[in-house]
Design an enzyme around this catalytic site. Structure first.
Site, short mmCIF file in Angstrom:
data_model
loop_
_atom_site.label_atom_id
_atom_site.label_comp_id
_atom_site.label_asym_id
_atom_site.label_seq_id
_atom_site.Cartn_x
_atom_site.Cartn_y
_atom_site.Cartn_z
N LYS A 195 -11.10 5.95 18.41
CA LYS A 195 -12.10 7.02 18.50
C LYS A 195 -11.93 8.00 17.35
O LYS A 195 -12.89 8.40 16.71
CB LYS A 195 -12.00 7.73 19.87
CG LYS A 195 -12.52 6.87 21.00
CD LYS A 195 -12.11 7.35 22.38
CE LYS A 195 -12.50 6.32 23.44
NZ LYS A 195 -11.95 6.60 24.77
N GLN B 49 -8.37 11.36 27.59
CA GLN B 49 -8.27 9.93 27.89
C GLN B 49 -7.74 9.71 29.30
O GLN B 49 -6.71 10.25 29.69
CB GLN B 49 -7.34 9.26 26.84
CG GLN B 49 -7.27 7.76 26.96
CD GLN B 49 -8.59 7.06 26.64
OE1 GLN B 49 -9.29 7.41 25.70
NE2 GLN B 49 -8.95 6.07 27.44
N ASP C 170 -18.08 12.45 27.36
CA ASP C 170 -18.01 11.26 28.21
C ASP C 170 -18.96 11.40 29.40
O ASP C 170 -19.14 10.46 30.18
CB ASP C 170 -16.59 11.09 28.76
CG ASP C 170 -15.83 9.97 28.08
OD1 ASP C 170 -16.48 9.16 27.39
OD2 ASP C 170 -14.59 9.91 28.24
#
Ligand code: NAP
Length: 294
Positions: A54, A98, A121
């Site tokens: 990422k 994460q 997200d």
């Protein structure tokens, strides 16, 4: 009949080029550089790879990339403080914590701390609620990739029967909302559903997000259906090697489906680039600018 292969990799490459172009325009016209911050708690090897990719993609697209690695015994209070400092940092437009997190840190507490405007997200309750209300601007990355591929390969899905197997917050639930918003007739299945093969055989669009290799068999697929395989499963390939496969028995499904996403190279290929697209959108919204039409 052999199914059309839905080339997620090629689609993602095209989308990536558009994100890069819009990022350059944002910098040239407004002096704004999108900033993506990643937070990793602990040292799970798979999570380390995801976070590194990422960061690399963000830099390649011209973003500012910030990374914070915290030890696996970091307390929840410390993780929340890190998230709050990123909420307050004007150079950071998108924050990704994460998952999974170590057990002393509640995912729900982290998501509640996260500024929804920076939730790239789209996992916070605010962004999940906006999606249900049809007002979402940040949409969960993998479901968004699914909708983009359906638009590209199927076109209008109005009135089609769509079955989503799996009801996670990350994929199944937002995917069902997006299919519904696109006027499909949506059914959600899960581990307690009865007669899954029969449900599958009614689906014009069959979406599998289960996490079990080869779970959906070819003879469950309605002839000509579009099959979206979201699963990412590591299986033994012999000689100490492994390979990545999906949730669908690809070799049998390909003879019955009308179109199918391969694993790898299908839906998964679109996820990271949609994360970057969301960061670009977040940067525009936080600067009072219109969202680029990509
Ligand atoms: P998840 O949280 O792992 O949950 C799995 C879902 O599958 C649950 O809703 C579960 O039902 C359902 N399920 C389990 N066994 C079943 C069975 N026998 N019959 C029917 N349903 C069953 O889901 P996820 O996070 O969405 O992940 C699913 C898969 O997609 C994983 O392989 C993951 O790696 C992959 N994934 C890939 C991407 C990407 O491409 N970037 C993104 C997200 C996920 P219950 O709710 O009843 O337990």
């Amino acid at each position: 009949m052999t199914a059309r292969i839905i080339d997620g990799k090629a689609f993602a490459a095209g989308l990536r080029a558009k994100v890069q172009e819009e990022t350059a325009r944002l910098k040239a016209e407004h002096g704004i550089v999108p900033g993506l911050a990643t937070v990793l708690v602990g040292n799970d090897p798979a999570s380390e790879v995801y976070v590194r990719n990422k960061g690399k993609t963000a830099e390649a697209l011209g973003f500012n990339s910030f990374h914070f690695s915290l030890p696996s015994d970091t307390s929840e209070v410390e993780v929340l403080a890190r998230v709050q400092s990123l909420n307050d940092n004007k150079a950071v437009h998108g924050i990704l914590v994460q998952m999974p997190l170590p057990k002393q840190v509640r995912e729900s507490a982290v998501l509640d701390q996260l500024d929804p405007a920076k939730d790239v997200d789209a996992l916070t309750t605010v962004n999940a609620g906006l999606l249900v209300s049809g007002r979402a601007q940040l949409i969960s990355c993998t479901p968004m990739g699914m909708m983009m591929l359906l638009k590209e390969y199927v076109g209008d899905i109005t009135g089609m029967n769509a079955l989503v197997i799996g009801r996670s917050l990350l994929f199944g639930k937002p995917a069902a909302q997006l299919l519904l918003a696109a006027n499909a007739t949506v059914t959600m299945a899960h581990s307690r559903s009865r007669d899954l093969p029969a449900l599958c055989r009614q689906a014009d669009i069959l979406v599998a997000a289960i996490g079990k290799p080869f779970f959906v068999k070819g003879d469950w697929v309605k002839p000509g259906a579009t099959v979206i395989d979201v699963g990412i499963n590591r299986v033994d390939a012999g000689e100490g090697k492994y390979k990545i496969v999906g949730d669908v028995d690809y070799d049998s499904a390909i003879n019955i489906a009308g179109a199918v996403t391969p694993v790898p190279g299908g839906i998964g290929a679109t996820t990271i680039v949609n994360l970057m697209r969301n960061t670009l959108i977040a940067a525009c919204l936080q600067s009072g600018l219109n969202i680029p039409a990509i």
